[in-house]
Structure formats: structure tokens, C-alpha cells
Design a protein around this motif. Structure first.
Motif, PDB file in Angstrom:
ATOM      1  N   GLN A   1     -62.459 -24.670  -1.144  1.00 16.68           N
ATOM      2  CA  GLN A   1     -63.034 -25.671  -2.128  1.00 16.68           C
ATOM      3  C   GLN A   1     -62.625 -26.928  -1.863  1.00 16.68           C
ATOM      4  OE1 GLN A   1     -61.845 -24.662  -6.394  1.00 16.68           O
ATOM      5  NE2 GLN A   1     -61.829 -22.383  -5.880  1.00 16.68           N
TER       6      GLN A   1
ATOM      7  N   TYR B   1     -62.797 -31.115  -3.471  1.00 19.75           N
ATOM      8  CA  TYR B   1     -62.751 -31.663  -4.602  1.00 19.75           C
ATOM      9  C   TYR B   1     -62.633 -33.191  -4.149  1.00 19.75           C
ATOM     10  CZ  TYR B   1     -60.977 -27.713  -7.256  1.00 19.75           C
ATOM     11  OH  TYR B   1     -60.845 -26.440  -7.915  1.00 19.75           O
TER      12      TYR B   1
ATOM     13  N   PRO C   1     -58.612 -34.493 -10.001  1.00 13.54           N
ATOM     14  CA  PRO C   1     -59.567 -33.958  -8.842  1.00 13.54           C
ATOM     15  C   PRO C   1     -60.945 -33.660  -9.741  1.00 13.54           C
ATOM     16  CG  PRO C   1     -57.477 -33.225  -8.272  1.00 13.54           C
ATOM     17  CD  PRO C   1     -57.325 -33.931  -9.512  1.00 13.54           C
TER      18      PRO C   1
ATOM     19  N   PHE D   1     -64.304 -30.893  -8.783  1.00 13.77           N
ATOM     20  CA  PHE D   1     -64.825 -29.966  -8.102  1.00 13.77           C
ATOM     21  C   PHE D   1     -66.129 -30.459  -7.655  1.00 13.77           C
ATOM     22  CE2 PHE D   1     -65.597 -25.977  -6.464  1.00 13.77           C
ATOM     23  CZ  PHE D   1     -66.937 -25.590  -6.742  1.00 13.77           C
TER      24      PHE D   1
ATOM     25  N   LEU E   1     -67.759 -25.138  -3.527  1.00 10.65           N
ATOM     26  CA  LEU E   1     -66.958 -23.755  -2.938  1.00 10.65           C
ATOM     27  C   LEU E   1     -67.703 -23.006  -1.980  1.00 10.65           C
ATOM     28  CD1 LEU E   1     -65.177 -21.353  -5.265  1.00 10.65           C
ATOM     29  CD2 LEU E   1     -66.816 -20.355  -3.799  1.00 10.65           C
TER      30      LEU E   1
ATOM     31  N   LEU F   1     -51.397 -31.065  -4.019  1.00 12.65           N
ATOM     32  CA  LEU F   1     -50.875 -30.819  -5.346  1.00 12.65           C
ATOM     33  C   LEU F   1     -50.069 -29.344  -5.354  1.00 12.65           C
ATOM     34  CD1 LEU F   1     -53.575 -32.496  -6.112  1.00 12.65           C
ATOM     35  CD2 LEU F   1     -53.391 -31.474  -8.552  1.00 12.65           C
TER      36      LEU F   1
ATOM     37  N   PHE G   1     -50.562 -33.156 -13.315  1.00 15.02           N
ATOM     38  CA  PHE G   1     -51.963 -32.708 -13.840  1.00 15.02           C
ATOM     39  C   PHE G   1     -52.082 -31.521 -14.264  1.00 15.02           C
ATOM     40  CE2 PHE G   1     -54.425 -36.153 -12.053  1.00 15.02           C
ATOM     41  CZ  PHE G   1     -53.714 -36.712 -10.877  1.00 15.02           C
TER      42      PHE G   1
ATOM     43  N   ASN H   1     -62.752 -17.590  -6.798  1.00 14.86           N
ATOM     44  CA  ASN H   1     -64.164 -18.255  -6.936  1.00 14.86           C
ATOM     45  C   ASN H   1     -64.486 -19.053  -7.818  1.00 14.86           C
ATOM     46  OD1 ASN H   1     -64.139 -16.279  -8.557  1.00 14.86           O
ATOM     47  ND2 ASN H   1     -65.884 -15.301  -7.685  1.00 14.86           N
TER      48      ASN H   1
ATOM     49  N   PRO I   1     -64.068 -22.724  -9.867  1.00 16.70           N
ATOM     50  CA  PRO I   1     -63.220 -24.011  -9.767  1.00 16.70           C
ATOM     51  C   PRO I   1     -62.272 -24.137 -10.858  1.00 16.70           C
ATOM     52  CG  PRO I   1     -65.417 -24.232 -10.594  1.00 16.70           C
ATOM     53  CD  PRO I   1     -65.147 -22.677 -10.219  1.00 16.70           C
ATOM     54  N   GLN I   2     -61.446 -25.052 -10.588  1.00 19.33           N
ATOM     55  CA  GLN I   2     -60.515 -25.600 -11.552  1.00 19.33           C
ATOM     56  C   GLN I   2     -60.946 -27.088 -12.161  1.00 19.33           C
ATOM     57  OE1 GLN I   2     -56.262 -25.161 -10.612  1.00 19.33           O
ATOM     58  NE2 GLN I   2     -56.608 -23.077 -10.353  1.00 19.33           N
ATOM     59  N   HIS I   3     -60.684 -27.166 -13.366  1.00 20.96           N
ATOM     60  CA  HIS I   3     -61.228 -28.607 -14.009  1.00 20.96           C
ATOM     61  C   HIS I   3     -59.786 -29.182 -14.265  1.00 20.96           C
ATOM     62  CE1 HIS I   3     -65.184 -27.173 -13.674  1.00 20.96           C
ATOM     63  NE2 HIS I   3     -65.029 -25.985 -14.265  1.00 20.96           N
ATOM     64  N   PHE I   4     -59.634 -30.469 -13.812  1.00 25.90           N
ATOM     65  CA  PHE I   4     -58.513 -31.035 -14.210  1.00 25.90           C
ATOM     66  C   PHE I   4     -58.583 -32.133 -15.403  1.00 25.90           C
ATOM     67  CE2 PHE I   4     -55.793 -29.675 -10.639  1.00 25.90           C
ATOM     68  CZ  PHE I   4     -56.850 -29.222  -9.835  1.00 25.90           C
ATOM     69  N   GLY I   5     -57.347 -32.553 -15.876  1.00 32.08           N
ATOM     70  CA  GLY I   5     -57.208 -33.658 -16.803  1.00 32.08           C
ATOM     71  C   GLY I   5     -56.928 -34.899 -15.695  1.00 32.08           C
TER      72      GLY I   5
END
Lengths: 113, 115
Positions: free
Chosen positions: A34, A36, A44, A46, A49, B43, B90, B101, B103-107
Motif C-alpha cells: 500500500q 500512503y 497518513p 491511503f 493498494l 510507524l 496515531f 487488502n 486500507p487503514q484510515h488514520f487519525g
């Protein structure tokens, strides 16, 4: 231990050119990579991917490649703009449960007028 | 933007004091994560949660504990803060499937300084 390695030196390019960022992985066979974007003081975000069985993925001005022979991913931004200036993180996942990711340290891109 | 709120955004405290950081999400995602970001390191995962009351350790879990009593809240506690825990923390979330597969969503992070 498994590692995702990115060039720690900043990449400076002129507006309108194509930026190419490199990501190499060692002791590791990620099923997914992925990418970012991270701006100063922010988390970060996204972007793209790509799976290990995909050679290339595109989204608007972005293109990512995944070369399992070279153990490398390339991230391209075409027609770069000053607004593209940020740090770009390459992130690997082995596809296991828990969605645990291995992060590179990021490459800072500066697009100059 | 994914609805993730971290609080506080900045904190300065002294060695030996307890510290709790909060992550709140409005997306109803199953997975929640705590990371720390330090210069020269990517990270690094501290702990993660795969459901209410279900948590597991990450790469750098020593000195940290977590709790998740509700889907929307994930707390990170430093029981007795040390200077080595000065970092930017974070929180991230991802959807139910929890495989690579997603995505991660971040603060936007909490900047924690321990003097």
C-alpha cells in the motif's frame, strides 16, 4: 526481521515532471503493498493498494508497480504539482488476519515551481 | 475523511505519571490500531483490537495497555510514562475483514512529550 526500505533523502523535482519513489522489501514476501501520503502534523492517507499478482495499478496521476523478482515497488506521480509535496509511505502486508502492516520510513517529495 | 478523532492532540507530562490517549471512530469499523511514529522508524504497531474487549499485542507493546469497551472507542494507556515513550501516537481503523487488502484510515495523531 522483515523490512520495508525507502530512500530517506528528500526527492526534489520540478513541477510538471514525473516523480518516482522507490520501495524495497527484505526478509519478507508481502501479499499486498500500500502507498500512503502524509502531510506534516497529519495522519497518513491511503492512496493505492497493489496485490503481488498485479504488475501495475493506476489511479488518476498515480501509478504503482510491484516487482516480486526485484522485491521492489515503484510509485510514480505524473505531471507533478506543488500540492503533491508530502511524505509518501510504502507499507506491506502479508495478508494475515488482523491486517497488520509493516511501514517504511517514507520519502519526502518536494515539487518546485 | 474517515471519522476518527484522537484526544488530546498534544500533551506534556512528567515521567512516572499515567497517561491515557483516546481514539473515537464514527465508522463502526471492527479493527482499531495504535501506532507510534518516531524519527528514523516507520510507524510501529503498539496494540490492536479486533472487536469489543478483543485486543492483541503489536511490535512495541511493552509499557502500554489498551482497552475497548465500545466499538467506537479504543484507549491507550501508559501506566507509568517514561521519556522513551515521547512520540507521536496515531490511531487507525479498518473495515471488518481485517486482511491485508484493506486500507487503514488514520487519525491526526497525539503528540506526547514526557519530561
Amino acid at each position: 526481521s522483515q523490512k520495508i526500505e525507502q530512500n530517506s533523502e528528500a526527492l526534489n523535482i520540478q513541477e510538471g515532471k514525473t516523480a518516482t519513489l522507490t520501495c524495497n522489501y527484505t526478509n519478507y514476501s508481502p501479499a499486498y503493498l500500500q502507498w500512503y501520503r502524509q502531510d506534516p502534523g497529519r495522519g497518513p492517507v491511503f492512496l493505492l493498494l497493489i496485490r503481488e499478482n498485479e504488475k501495475e495499478k493506476r489511479k488518476e496521476r498515480l501509478k504503482v508497480t510491484f516487482d516480486t523478482t526485484l522485491k521492489q515497488s515503484l510509485f510514480h506521480i505524473t505531471a507533478s504539482q506543488p500540492a503533491d509535496s508530502a511524505t509518501y509511505l510504502c507499507v506491506g502486508s502479508d495478508g494475515g488476519g488482523g491486517n497488520k502492516l509493516t511501514f517504511g520510513t517514507g520519502t519526502q517529495l518536494k515539487v518546485e515551481l | 475523511d474517515a471519522g476518527i478523532t484522537q484526544s488530546p492532540r498534544h500533551k506534556v507530562t512528567e515521567t512516572g505519571t499515567p497517561v491515557t490517549l483516546r481514539c473515537h471512530q464514527t465508522e463502526n469499523h471492527r479493527y482499531m490500531y495504535w501506532y507510534r511514529q518516531d524519527p528514523g522508524h516507520g510507524l510501529r504497531l503498539i496494540h490492536y483490537s479486533y472487536g469489543v474487549k478483543d485486543t492483541d499485542k503489536g511490535e512495541v507493546s511493552d509499557g502500554y495497555s489498551v482497552s475497548r469497551s465500545k466499538t467506537e472507542d479504543f484507549l491507550l494507556t501508559l501506566e507509568s510514562a517514561t521519556s522513551s515513550q515521547t512520540s507521536v501516537y496515531f490511531c487507525a481503523i479498518s473495515e471488518s475483514k481485517g486482511s491485508g487488502n484493506q486500507p487503514q484510515h488514520f487519525g491526526d495523531g497525539t503528540r506526547l512529550s514526557i519530561l
